[in-house]
Design an enzyme around this catalytic site. Structure first.
Site, mmCIF file in Angstrom:
data_model
loop_
_atom_site.group_PDB
_atom_site.id
_atom_site.type_symbol
_atom_site.label_atom_id
_atom_site.label_comp_id
_atom_site.label_asym_id
_atom_site.label_seq_id
_atom_site.Cartn_x
_atom_site.Cartn_y
_atom_site.Cartn_z
ATOM 1 N N ARG A 221 0.809 -1.221 0.000
ATOM 2 C CA ARG A 221 0.000 0.000 0.000
ATOM 3 C C ARG A 221 0.842 1.271 0.000
ATOM 4 N NH1 ARG A 221 -4.212 -1.264 4.485
ATOM 5 N NH2 ARG A 221 -2.209 -1.947 5.235
ATOM 6 N N HIS B 153 8.662 -23.010 7.303
ATOM 7 C CA HIS B 153 10.093 -22.726 7.187
ATOM 8 C C HIS B 153 10.952 -23.693 8.010
ATOM 9 C CE1 HIS B 153 9.689 -20.364 10.937
ATOM 10 N NE2 HIS B 153 10.985 -20.496 11.061
ATOM 11 N N LYS C 158 15.202 -25.775 7.480
ATOM 12 C CA LYS C 158 16.347 -25.742 8.397
ATOM 13 C C LYS C 158 17.245 -26.952 8.157
ATOM 14 C CE LYS C 158 13.883 -23.225 12.029
ATOM 15 N NZ LYS C 158 14.561 -21.993 12.362
ATOM 16 N N GLU D 290 10.561 -20.335 22.912
ATOM 17 C CA GLU D 290 11.059 -19.002 22.543
ATOM 18 C C GLU D 290 11.088 -18.139 23.785
ATOM 19 O OE1 GLU D 290 9.774 -17.589 18.381
ATOM 20 O OE2 GLU D 290 8.026 -18.558 19.246
ATOM 21 N N HIS E 143 4.867 -26.386 12.368
ATOM 22 C CA HIS E 143 6.264 -26.754 12.659
ATOM 23 C C HIS E 143 6.370 -28.049 13.484
ATOM 24 C CE1 HIS E 143 6.883 -22.857 11.102
ATOM 25 N NE2 HIS E 143 6.893 -22.156 12.213
HETATM 26 C C1 BG6 Z 1 6.972 -18.597 13.013
HETATM 27 C C2 BG6 Z 1 5.951 -18.230 14.045
HETATM 28 O O1 BG6 Z 1 6.434 -19.501 12.098
HETATM 29 O O2 BG6 Z 1 8.117 -19.156 13.638
HETATM 30 C C3 BG6 Z 1 6.547 -17.307 15.086
HETATM 31 O O3 BG6 Z 1 4.854 -17.598 13.421
HETATM 32 C C4 BG6 Z 1 7.828 -17.856 15.634
HETATM 33 O O4 BG6 Z 1 5.614 -17.050 16.133
HETATM 34 C C5 BG6 Z 1 8.765 -18.271 14.515
HETATM 35 O O5 BG6 Z 1 8.442 -16.848 16.428
HETATM 36 C C6 BG6 Z 1 10.005 -18.948 15.060
HETATM 37 O O6 BG6 Z 1 10.870 -19.288 14.019
HETATM 38 P P1 BG6 Z 1 12.364 -19.709 14.324
HETATM 39 O O7 BG6 Z 1 12.897 -20.109 12.998
HETATM 40 O O8 BG6 Z 1 13.047 -18.508 14.903
HETATM 41 O O9 BG6 Z 1 12.309 -20.827 15.304
#
Ligand code: BG6
Length: 510
Positions: free
Chosen positions: A65, A203, A207, A241, A265
């Protein structure tokens, strides 16, 4: 596989050791002004360029935007890459990308902006030789997916037969909000793109340490024979985390830990840890085995005891006071969204019957760490006196996904001396020590794979569906309860500890 490889008679197309470079193409990023683009996508593009893995004709098209021109976009991208890239900054690398950033200003409802995007892509085929090849990256809230998909369909941009090249779409997780919405979204995505051109990003699969699970399990002789209910007592998969939700309340409060992390994940980690050996290492073969595991997953009978969710209260992290979830910016005062989730799952197949898989994730825990711990049964008989083995625990194999990437094996050893005291010791492999090359960021690998058309590391629609089948009943049950409170900086609600204590087990403290 690109044509240039198949054209090389000396090269087996399955050989992925040598660098693979995509064909000339464009990457269109929707939501390019967001955090993901700034912290992960743009830096990954720089890292790929730095490693020489991008084609000379590669264009990044940002769509958002904000009233930016190409120059502003390029400046912002440069700053993001300088700040967050993994590899060292090299001016000459950026200079090669210079002039390859285009910005399209508009909202997702704006037909005219999408027409401009279409024109731009067509023009790039002439000016930059991208031959119609483009990937569309959805770094946007899930609620915006349908409207953008409609626009891509309306303009014909999603149609590779019109463009003359390939057209792919990359969708960030969570894919949908529950099983039903994920199915609806699937229908929409499949209407616009052919299913083989849809890349669902998780993602974690990008890794190195997660891909190494395949190597650990299937390239070695010594682990597989004991990888089953005869030898394994239980498995703990932890993604902890120390950070809170930061500025993501808008997304997070409607998702929570289960939809944000458990559904994708953690279930993917479970699937890779528990799957049977695939027939080969092609995308379809791996997905077939992952899907079988996900479909065999069972929920506990007693959700109250074995499915725990929590929400962080004020506390201390690394010696500093931090706010509770309800005090974070833009979180509704009455929110009952969970920031911690732990669940005991079963897998109903011959290999895993009776072996609990404990999954847990949380924000504002004492540290950032992700690991998969396979905890073995005790030796069937020990010819030692009880006090000799008093401090001996169960053997463990711990895959350290991050941050200290590697593998630890924990087993008993004799304490030097005249007696026969046996206690646990660790044998460790660390990526940092074993290899000179540092691991690529997950997004480097995944963006490259999208551009190469390699779907091995992307979950497919059936996997996503099977994962929601597991999460939906949990969400339904949790919808009737309040999350447990846990102090920021602690290892989560006490009830999650009790879940393991009830069977004489305990969580690892990684
Ligand atoms: C993301 C989540 O997919 O993964 C986040 O939405 C999280 O909440 C993040 O912080 C953590 O990714 P990584 O690679 O730092 O473990």
């Amino acid at each position: 596989m690109s044509d240039s490889f198949s054209a090389n008679p000396l090269r087996d197309p399955r050989d992925k050791r040598l660098p693979r470079i995509p064909e000339p193409c464009a990457l269109v990023i929707f939501g390019v002004t967001g955090d993901l683009a700034r912290k992960k996508l743009i830096p990954a593009i720089y890292d790929l360029a730095n490693r020489g893995l991008l084609p000379a004709s590669f264009v990044v098209l940002g769509f958002a935007r904000r009233v930016w021109g190409d120059d502003t976009f390029e400046d912002v991208a440069r700053e993001a890459a300088m700040e967050h890239a993994r590899t060292p900054w090299r001016e000459e690398v950026w200079n090669r990308l210079n002039g390859h950033f285009k910005f399209i200003q508009g909202t997702f409802e704006d037909d005219e902006a999408f027409d401009r995007l279409n024109d731009e892509l067509n023009a790039l085929s002439e000016s930059h030789g991208i031959a119609g090849n483009a990937a569309f990256y959805f770094s946007i809230p899930p609620a915006a997916f349908p409207v953008v998909l409609n626009q891509l369909e309306r303009t014909g941009m999603a149609d590779n037969s019109h463009s003359g090249g390939w057209r792919r779409v990359v969708v960030e997780k969570p894919f949908g909000h529950d099983q039903e919405s994920a199915q609806d979204l699937n229908t929409l995505v499949d209407q616009a793109f052919t299913p083989q051109d849809v890349y669902r990003i998780d993602h974690y699969l990008g890794k190195e340490t997660v891909q190494n699970i395949f190597a650990l399990r299937f390239a070695n002789a010594m682990f597989e024979p004991i990888w089953n209910s005869n030898f394994v007592d239980h498995v703990q998969i932890t993604m902890a985390e120390d950070v809170g939700i930061g500025t993501r309340a808008g997304f997070y409060d409607s998702a929570g830990a289960a939809r944000d992390v458990l559904q994708n994940h953690l279930l993917q980690l479970l699937a890779i840890t528990a799957m049977e050996q695939p027939v080969g290492f092609e995308a379809e073969e791996i997905r077939t085995e992952k899907l079988k595991v996900l479909r065999a997953v069972t929920l506990p009978d007693d959700l109250d005891a074995d499915a725990i969710r929590g929400q962080y209260a004020p506390g201390w992290v690394e010696g500093k006071p931090v706010a509770g979830y309800l005090d974070e910016d833009n979180v509704p005062a009455e929110s009952s969204t969970e920031t911690y989730a732990a669940v005991k799952l079963g897998i109903q197949n011959r290999r895993w019957n009776g072996v609990p898989f404990y999954l847990r994730t949380g924000k504002r825990l004492p540290k950032r760490t992700t690991e998969i711990a396979v905890i073995f049964k005790e030796a069937p008989h020990m010819p030692f006196a009880d006090f000799d083995t008093q401090i001996l625990g169960h053997n463990q194999l711990v895959i350290r996904v991050q941050p200290d990437e590697g593998v630890t094996v924990k087993f008993g050893s004799k304490v030097p001396g005249t007696g026969m005291e046996i206690r646990d010791i660790n044998m460790s492999f660390s990526y940092g020590e074993a290899f000179t090359e540092s691991s690529p960021e997950a997004y480097e690998r995944l963006i490259l794979d999208v551009l190469l058309g390699d779907k091995t590391l992307f979950p497919d629609a059936a996997e996503v569906d099977a994962s929601w089948r597991i999460i939906d009943p949990l969400e339904e049950y949790w919808g009737t309860t309040k999350p447990e409170r846990y102090a920021a900086g602690s290892w989560g609600p006490e009830k999650a500890d009790l879940m393991l204590h009830a069977t004489g087990r305990r969580w690892r403290r990684p």
